[in-house]
Motif scaffolding. Structure first.
Motif, PDB file in Angstrom:
ATOM      1  N   ALA A 122       0.898  -1.128  -0.255  1.00 12.35           N
ATOM      2  CA  ALA A 122       0.180   0.121  -0.035  1.00 12.35           C
ATOM      3  C   ALA A 122       0.913   1.241  -0.016  1.00 12.35           C
ATOM      4  O   ALA A 122       0.505   2.256  -0.570  1.00 12.35           O
ATOM      5  N   ALA A 123       2.044   1.337   0.748  1.00 14.58           N
ATOM      6  CA  ALA A 123       2.733   2.575   0.729  1.00 14.58           C
ATOM      7  C   ALA A 123       3.927   2.687  -0.541  1.00 14.58           C
ATOM      8  O   ALA A 123       4.075   3.762  -0.772  1.00 14.58           O
ATOM      9  N   SER A 124       3.889   1.488  -1.504  1.00 12.15           N
ATOM     10  CA  SER A 124       4.409   1.757  -2.687  1.00 12.15           C
ATOM     11  C   SER A 124       3.837   2.719  -3.617  1.00 12.15           C
ATOM     12  O   SER A 124       4.402   3.431  -4.291  1.00 12.15           O
ATOM     13  N   GLY A 125       2.746   2.166  -3.857  1.00  5.73           N
ATOM     14  CA  GLY A 125       1.740   3.175  -4.809  1.00  5.73           C
ATOM     15  C   GLY A 125       2.432   3.341  -6.048  1.00  5.73           C
ATOM     16  O   GLY A 125       2.346   4.351  -6.656  1.00  5.73           O
ATOM     17  N   GLY A 126       2.859   2.098  -6.617  1.00  4.26           N
ATOM     18  CA  GLY A 126       3.465   2.108  -7.939  1.00  4.26           C
ATOM     19  C   GLY A 126       4.767   2.414  -8.125  1.00  4.26           C
ATOM     20  O   GLY A 126       5.767   2.316  -9.255  1.00  4.26           O
ATOM     21  N   LYS A 127       5.633   2.656  -6.977  1.00  2.77           N
ATOM     22  CA  LYS A 127       7.064   3.176  -6.992  1.00  2.77           C
ATOM     23  C   LYS A 127       7.838   1.833  -7.164  1.00  2.77           C
ATOM     24  O   LYS A 127       7.297   0.811  -6.732  1.00  2.77           O
ATOM     25  N   LYS A 128       9.014   1.963  -7.496  1.00  5.78           N
ATOM     26  CA  LYS A 128       9.905   0.854  -7.496  1.00  5.78           C
ATOM     27  C   LYS A 128      10.379   0.315  -6.109  1.00  5.78           C
ATOM     28  O   LYS A 128      10.480  -0.748  -5.741  1.00  5.78           O
ATOM     29  N   ARG A 129      10.913   1.394  -5.413  1.00  3.34           N
ATOM     30  CA  ARG A 129      11.650   1.028  -4.118  1.00  3.34           C
ATOM     31  C   ARG A 129      10.856   1.825  -3.167  1.00  3.34           C
ATOM     32  O   ARG A 129      10.888   2.886  -2.729  1.00  3.34           O
ATOM     33  N   PRO A 130       9.670   1.264  -2.322  1.00  2.00           N
ATOM     34  CA  PRO A 130       9.035   1.887  -1.579  1.00  2.00           C
ATOM     35  C   PRO A 130       9.716   1.830  -0.118  1.00  2.00           C
ATOM     36  O   PRO A 130      10.705   1.155   0.360  1.00  2.00           O
ATOM     37  N   LYS A 131       9.500   3.080   0.589  1.00  2.00           N
ATOM     38  CA  LYS A 131      10.353   3.339   1.858  1.00  2.00           C
ATOM     39  C   LYS A 131       9.372   2.948   2.836  1.00  2.00           C
ATOM     40  O   LYS A 131       8.406   3.922   3.313  1.00  2.00           O
ATOM     41  N   TYR A 132       9.488   1.961   3.546  1.00  2.00           N
ATOM     42  CA  TYR A 132       8.507   1.449   4.583  1.00  2.00           C
ATOM     43  C   TYR A 132       9.405   0.772   5.472  1.00  2.00           C
ATOM     44  O   TYR A 132       9.909  -0.116   5.334  1.00  2.00           O
ATOM     45  N   SER A 133       9.259   1.116   6.930  1.00  2.00           N
ATOM     46  CA  SER A 133       9.826   0.507   7.931  1.00  2.00           C
ATOM     47  C   SER A 133       9.016  -0.276   8.771  1.00  2.00           C
ATOM     48  O   SER A 133       7.806   0.438   8.881  1.00  2.00           O
ATOM     49  N   LYS A 134       9.305  -1.442   9.355  1.00  2.00           N
ATOM     50  CA  LYS A 134       8.337  -2.233  10.311  1.00  2.00           C
ATOM     51  C   LYS A 134       8.032  -1.410  11.396  1.00  2.00           C
ATOM     52  O   LYS A 134       8.862  -0.822  12.074  1.00  2.00           O
ATOM     53  N   ASP A 135       6.911  -1.992  11.924  1.00  2.00           N
ATOM     54  CA  ASP A 135       6.355  -1.524  13.065  1.00  2.00           C
ATOM     55  C   ASP A 135       6.511  -2.616  14.003  1.00  2.00           C
ATOM     56  O   ASP A 135       6.227  -3.690  13.820  1.00  2.00           O
ATOM     57  N   TYR A 136       5.911  -2.066  15.136  1.00  2.00           N
ATOM     58  CA  TYR A 136       5.748  -3.037  16.192  1.00  2.00           C
ATOM     59  C   TYR A 136       4.444  -3.066  16.817  1.00  2.00           C
ATOM     60  O   TYR A 136       3.619  -2.058  16.869  1.00  2.00           O
ATOM     61  N   THR A 137       3.900  -4.157  17.662  1.00  2.00           N
ATOM     62  CA  THR A 137       2.645  -4.289  18.115  1.00  2.00           C
ATOM     63  C   THR A 137       2.633  -4.255  19.635  1.00  2.00           C
ATOM     64  O   THR A 137       1.655  -3.767  20.234  1.00  2.00           O
ATOM     65  N   GLU A 138       3.741  -4.884  20.379  1.00  4.34           N
ATOM     66  CA  GLU A 138       3.516  -4.807  21.673  1.00  4.34           C
ATOM     67  C   GLU A 138       5.173  -4.801  22.158  1.00  4.34           C
ATOM     68  O   GLU A 138       6.106  -5.028  21.502  1.00  4.34           O
ATOM     69  N   GLY A 139       5.418  -4.672  23.630  1.00 12.11           N
ATOM     70  CA  GLY A 139       6.737  -4.581  23.939  1.00 12.11           C
ATOM     71  C   GLY A 139       6.941  -4.928  25.427  1.00 12.11           C
ATOM     72  O   GLY A 139       5.734  -4.822  26.168  1.00 12.11           O
ATOM     73  N   TRP A 140       7.775  -5.076  25.967  1.00  4.26           N
ATOM     74  CA  TRP A 140       8.498  -5.502  27.394  1.00  4.26           C
ATOM     75  C   TRP A 140       9.588  -4.760  27.931  1.00  4.26           C
ATOM     76  O   TRP A 140      10.580  -4.667  26.886  1.00  4.26           O
ATOM     77  N   VAL A 141       9.450  -3.899  29.034  1.00  2.28           N
ATOM     78  CA  VAL A 141      10.756  -3.118  29.148  1.00  2.28           C
ATOM     79  C   VAL A 141      10.989  -3.848  30.632  1.00  2.28           C
ATOM     80  O   VAL A 141      10.141  -4.078  31.858  1.00  2.28           O
ATOM     81  N   GLU A 142      12.172  -3.844  30.978  1.00  2.00           N
ATOM     82  CA  GLU A 142      12.721  -4.341  32.374  1.00  2.00           C
ATOM     83  C   GLU A 142      13.363  -3.440  33.054  1.00  2.00           C
ATOM     84  O   GLU A 142      14.335  -2.812  32.423  1.00  2.00           O
ATOM     85  N   PHE A 143      12.940  -3.121  34.465  1.00  2.00           N
ATOM     86  CA  PHE A 143      13.555  -2.232  35.112  1.00  2.00           C
ATOM     87  C   PHE A 143      14.491  -3.145  36.155  1.00  2.00           C
ATOM     88  O   PHE A 143      14.001  -4.053  36.520  1.00  2.00           O
ATOM     89  N   ARG A 144      15.429  -2.408  36.610  1.00  2.00           N
ATOM     90  CA  ARG A 144      16.542  -3.089  37.430  1.00  2.00           C
ATOM     91  C   ARG A 144      15.817  -3.286  39.041  1.00  2.00           C
ATOM     92  O   ARG A 144      16.016  -4.459  39.468  1.00  2.00           O
ATOM     93  N   ASP A 145      14.964  -2.429  39.277  1.00  2.00           N
ATOM     94  CA  ASP A 145      14.274  -2.672  40.626  1.00  2.00           C
ATOM     95  C   ASP A 145      12.593  -2.647  40.308  1.00  2.00           C
ATOM     96  O   ASP A 145      12.002  -1.801  39.660  1.00  2.00           O
ATOM     97  N   LYS A 146      12.153  -3.665  41.064  1.00  2.00           N
ATOM     98  CA  LYS A 146      10.558  -3.858  40.798  1.00  2.00           C
ATOM     99  C   LYS A 146       9.819  -2.840  41.169  1.00  2.00           C
ATOM    100  O   LYS A 146       8.347  -2.574  40.753  1.00  2.00           O
ATOM    101  N   ARG A 147      10.352  -2.237  42.141  1.00  2.00           N
ATOM    102  CA  ARG A 147       9.622  -1.132  43.087  1.00  2.00           C
ATOM    103  C   ARG A 147       9.491   0.052  42.035  1.00  2.00           C
ATOM    104  O   ARG A 147       8.461   0.634  41.869  1.00  2.00           O
ATOM    105  N   VAL A 148      10.532   0.144  41.309  1.00  2.00           N
ATOM    106  CA  VAL A 148      10.394   1.529  40.334  1.00  2.00           C
ATOM    107  C   VAL A 148       9.494   0.993  39.165  1.00  2.00           C
ATOM    108  O   VAL A 148       8.649   1.787  38.617  1.00  2.00           O
TER     109      VAL A 148
END
Length: 270
Positions: free
Chosen positions: A89-115
């Motif tokens: 869909a992002a190409s639109g008939g172009k030869k080299r479409p510029k599209y970067s992949k996206d993400y759906t979810e993530g996990w972040v770890e903190f050194r201290d669980k209280r933080v």
């Protein structure tokens, strides 16, 4: 001389008392330090449910590092089918479409669980970008602290999902192969049948089978026999009589039993 000796003894007593108090304080401080050293810092993991477009793990690390020390960060990429569809869909008939992949979810770890708990409770449903020109200003944080969840659990979960995806793909490929083989066998069988249909040497195999006669055919056969018409007429009369008898019984009721019919005759004889 005696006064000097008394003063010296008093000073010695004060020094001894000070030494004893300092030693007692040190002894009290040592268990506190050992208790603090024994208390292990447990890391905590925060789940990121919403990842806006062009949002990368580096952005998360830069934004959340202001609240505490951030450890490992993992983002789940979107499916290949969705990525391919967006790319087309992002190409639109172009030869080299510029599209970067996206993400759906993530996990972040903190050194201290209280933080981690404090960050998840305070930043939930708040704007991601604090600055006015930030591209994520109108996106909200969707954070949740995962209780008793470790990074090994996340690795096991991702490995399990990967294995399930492989098994599903293997099953779909096997099903497609079976359907293709069945179609090819059917085509070959049809070609052989058409080739043999025009062969004059092939014997004519007509389907000859005997069907069970119907009720009308059986009655017609019985009537065609000698004396069959008379028997058919008698059977019809008997059926008519049975039907009339049943109709009269339903109208006037069932006939009385034999014992009740004999009682009046006995009474008359007496």
């Amino acid at each position: 001389m005696e006064a000097e000796e008394t003063e010296a003894t008093a000073e010695r007593g004060q020094l001894e008392e000070l030494n004893q108090t300092t030693e007692a304080e040190k002894e009290q401080e040592e268990p506190e330090e050992t208790a603090c050293s024994k208390k292990r810092v447990v890391p905590g993991i925060v789940y990121l449910g919403h990842v806006p477009p062009r949002f990368r793990p580096l952005h998360v690390r830069n934004l959340l590092s202001a609240y505490g020390e951030v450890g490992r960060v993992f983002f789940q990429a979107e499916d290949r089918f969705v990525r391919r569809k967006k790319k087309a869909a992002a190409s639109g008939g172009k030869k080299r479409p510029k599209y970067s992949k996206d993400y759906t979810e993530g996990w972040v770890e903190f050194r201290d669980k209280r933080v981690a708990k404090r960050v998840a409770a305070s930043l939930h449903n708040t704007p991601m970008g604090a600055r006015r020109r930030s591209p994520f200003r109108y996106d909200l944080w969707n954070l949740k602290y995962l209780h008793r969840f470790t990074w090994s659990h996340l690795s096991e979960h991702l490995a399990f999902e990967r294995q399930v995806r492989r098994q599903r793909l293997r099953a779909e490929v096997a099903q497609a192969k079976r359907e293709t083989d069945f179609y090819l066998r059917s085509v070959e069988r049809g070609q052989r049948f058409l080739a043999a249909d025009g062969d004059p040497t092939r014997p004519d195999r007509s389907w000859a089978f005997a069907q069970r006669p119907t009720e009308q055919e059986l009655r017609a056969r019985k009537a065609a026999r000698p004396g069959g018409r008379e028997r058919a007429r008698l059977a019809a009369a008997q059926d008519q009589a049975r039907s009339n008898r049943g109709l009269l019984a339903r109208i006037f009721g069932a006939p009385p039993p034999s014992g009740s019919t004999e009682e009046p005759s006995l009474a008359r004889d007496v």
